[in-house]
Design an enzyme around this catalytic site. Structure first.
Site, PDB file in Angstrom:
ATOM      1  N   SER A 172       0.838  -1.194   0.000  1.00  0.00           N
ATOM      2  CA  SER A 172       0.000   0.000   0.000  1.00  0.00           C
ATOM      3  C   SER A 172       0.869   1.239   0.000  1.00  0.00           C
ATOM      4  CB  SER A 172      -0.906  -0.004   1.217  1.00  0.00           C
ATOM      5  OG  SER A 172      -0.128   0.320   2.340  1.00  0.00           O
ATOM      6  N   LYS A 173       0.219   2.365  -0.201  1.00  0.00           N
ATOM      7  CA  LYS A 173       0.979   3.607  -0.255  1.00  0.00           C
ATOM      8  C   LYS A 173       1.231   4.161   1.142  1.00  0.00           C
ATOM      9  CE  LYS A 173      -0.441   4.206  -4.884  1.00  0.00           C
ATOM     10  NZ  LYS A 173      -0.852   4.929  -6.011  1.00  0.00           N
ATOM     11  N   ARG A 174       0.643   3.495   2.126  1.00  0.00           N
ATOM     12  CA  ARG A 174       0.855   3.967   3.493  1.00  0.00           C
ATOM     13  C   ARG A 174       2.237   3.561   3.974  1.00  0.00           C
ATOM     14  NH1 ARG A 174      -3.120   1.471   6.298  1.00  0.00           N
ATOM     15  NH2 ARG A 174      -1.400   0.536   7.450  1.00  0.00           N
ATOM     16  N   LYS A 175       2.843   4.435   4.743  1.00  0.00           N
ATOM     17  CA  LYS A 175       4.179   4.114   5.268  1.00  0.00           C
ATOM     18  C   LYS A 175       4.084   2.960   6.253  1.00  0.00           C
ATOM     19  CE  LYS A 175       7.299   7.745   4.424  1.00  0.00           C
ATOM     20  NZ  LYS A 175       7.182   9.186   4.524  1.00  0.00           N
TER      21      LYS A 175
ATOM     22  N   VAL B 168       7.953   3.707   0.852  1.00  0.00           N
ATOM     23  CA  VAL B 168       7.140   3.093  -0.207  1.00  0.00           C
ATOM     24  C   VAL B 168       7.195   3.924  -1.488  1.00  0.00           C
ATOM     25  CG1 VAL B 168       5.516   1.749   1.161  1.00  0.00           C
ATOM     26  CG2 VAL B 168       5.057   4.146   0.765  1.00  0.00           C
TER      27      VAL B 168
END
Ligand code: GLU
Length: 502
Positions: free
Chosen positions: A258-261, A272
């Protein structure tokens, strides 16, 4: 594709945010395939979604691709024969091609309000076996009437007429034949009422006009492929060969990266976005090698490969259809290997921005002397600050005096060893690695202690910690004056035996 036709591939990102590592992998596979085949790698910016447009995206994208060394043969800033390479500058083309489909009867004007288009009862839709909430009401309007309504200024979108029965099949180079029931497909919108194309129309028109021979893209687009097949058919164009790349999973292997850290066990934020990898001190060489292995491999055991080797070996047949997890530990390992391969000058050069970021004013010559002491121990360039901070401060931050005292020794013994070490280091000539080593080893023999017992207090005194770069080189680089001052401070710390329970 005919034998004489050369390979033309494209990376076609939408500038909606910072480039994600999964996007970079898609770009890399396209680039590798182009380079392997002696073909052309095109960069096309799919910027027709104005709502999601992010002005940071384009500069970040270009910088990220260049950082990895994925130069494009056609596209922004380099031009090319099929430009412009920004879809927002090609709107007239999409409008023209959408009208062509209206004229041929392959598409139709739809006047339904956005609410109505998606408002049909889902149960009813399911009963009919349709994929969409839109009931195709406008498909049955007499085309002449529809054209009149448009001419009179009524807002309309243009939709593709998907076949109502039968199946659509396409051949995926990685997954084989994929077939869907047409009844599950909707009449996709091609052109919106504001004259902007949807992704489907712009993507197909441009792949055709730019003579793309192979589409390699993320597998989230598989579901769109049957529409694209029908669009090519409607235009009477030959569809490029197509392959959907395996998805990149997050380290747990359970979800999409995902784009979440993410947070590492040591509390560090795991990158990411490509930019964050760069800033954490991953070398582009290591990233290139590691990313090439997400979903592709040469054989069961070869992992470390040069750029040239990967180009030579990269074929689509070796791309694996199953999803692959992103493994930060493995990337760190690769990065360490590539860091060790750098020359001292090169590594010093690359470390400079990290050292400067820490606020230290270091000259290149000093940094070059420090590099050999830490090169073996680094997996990321950002670790430099934790490894060598003691070189750059005049005074060490406070440290626990207990660290000075080796196991099986007490404060009194440690103090006397340190005192003797100070005497030796005050005199040794020249103040260089070899001379220092000889002198300290001789002292340990003279004292009748193991070298480790003597070196530990010296190391802690000058570095403020137990784990540090090799001792003699460190002492040399620090210089006699600073070393003696730090030894004095350590001796002062040990001067109050009561504090150590003696
Ligand atoms: N603009 C699409 C994206 O952002 C391109 C997909 C494709 O390659 O067809 O991924």
């Amino acid at each position: 594709m005919s034998q004489t036709q050369t390979v033309r591939v494209r990376f076609a990102p939408s500038p909606t945010g910072l480039l994600h590592v999964g996007g970079l992998r898609t770009a890399l596979f396209n680039w590798l395939f182009a380079r392997h085949c002696g073909g052309t790698f095109i960069l096309r910016i799919e910027d027709t979604d104005r709502k999601r447009y992010d002005p940071r995206a384009l500069p970040d994208l270009l910088e990220s691709l260049r950082w990895l060394g994925l130069e494009w043969d056609e596209g922004p800033e380099v031009g090319g024969p099929y430009g412009p390479y920004f879809q927002s500058q090609r709107l007239h083309l999409y409008q023209q091609y959408a009208r062509q489909l209206i004229e041929s009867g392959a598409a139709y004007y739809c006047f339904c309000s956005p609410e109505r288009q998606g408002s049909e009862d889902p149960a009813q839709v399911a009963r009919r076996g349709a994929a969409t909430g839109y009931d195709r009401r406008c498909r049955w309007i007499d085309p002449r009437l529809a054209a009149e309504r448009v001419a009179a200024g009524e807002p309309a979108v243009i939709r593709l007429k998907m076949p109502l029965e039968g199946t659509t099949t396409f051949h995926d180079l990685i997954r084989g034949d994929i077939t869907v029931e047409n009844s599950t497909q909707d009449d996709v919108v091609l052109l919106k009422s504001d004259g902007y194309p949807t992704y489907h129309l712009a993507n197909v028109v441009d792949d055709h006009l730019m003579h793309i021979t192979h589409i390699l893209r993320a597998d989230e687009w598989i579901a769109s492929a049957p529409r694209h097949v029908q669009l090519y058919k409607a235009f009477g164009w030959q569809m490029p060969a197509i392959a959907h790349l395996p998805v990149v999973l997050d380290p747990s292997g359970k979800g999409k990266m995902s784009k979440r850290k993410k947070i590492a066990p040591d509390g560090r934020a795991l990158p990411v976005h490509v930019r964050d990898f760069r800033e954490a001190g991953y070398l582009p060489e290591a990233m290139f090698n590691y990313l090439a292995l997400i979903g592709w491999r040469y054989d069961a055991h070869t992992e470390l490969m040069t750029r040239e080797e990967i180009i030579e070996r990269f074929t689509i047949e070796r791309v694996n259809p199953t999803a692959a997890a992103f493994d930060y530990q493995k990337l760190d390992y690769f990065n360490g290997v590539y860091i060790r391969q750098l020359s001292v000058e090169d590594l010093a050069e690359r470390l400079m921005p990290f050292v400067q970021r820490a606020g230290w004013h270091v000259d290149r010559a000093t940094l070059r002397r420090i590099v050999p002491l830490i090169q073996e121990r680094m997996e990321r360039l950002d670790q430099v600050t934790g490894l060598v901070d003691f070189f750059f401060v005049e005074e060490l931050p406070d440290y626990d005096a207990q660290l000075l005292i080796p196991k099986q020794a007490d404060v009194t013994a440690t103090r006397s060893w340190l005192q003797r070490a100070r005497e030796v280091l005050a005199q040794v000539e020249p103040f260089t690695h070899d001379a220092i080593e000889q002198a300290l080893r001789a002292l340990a023999a003279q004292l009748g202690v193991k070298t480790g017992q003597l070196f530990q207090p010296v190391r802690v005194a000058v570095c403020g910690r137990l784990v540090a770069p090799p001792l003699f080189g460190t002492l040399e680089v620090l210089g006699r004056e600073r070393v003696l001052r730090r030894l004095d401070r350590a001796l002062a710390k040990l001067a109050v035996p009561e504090e150590f329970g003696v």
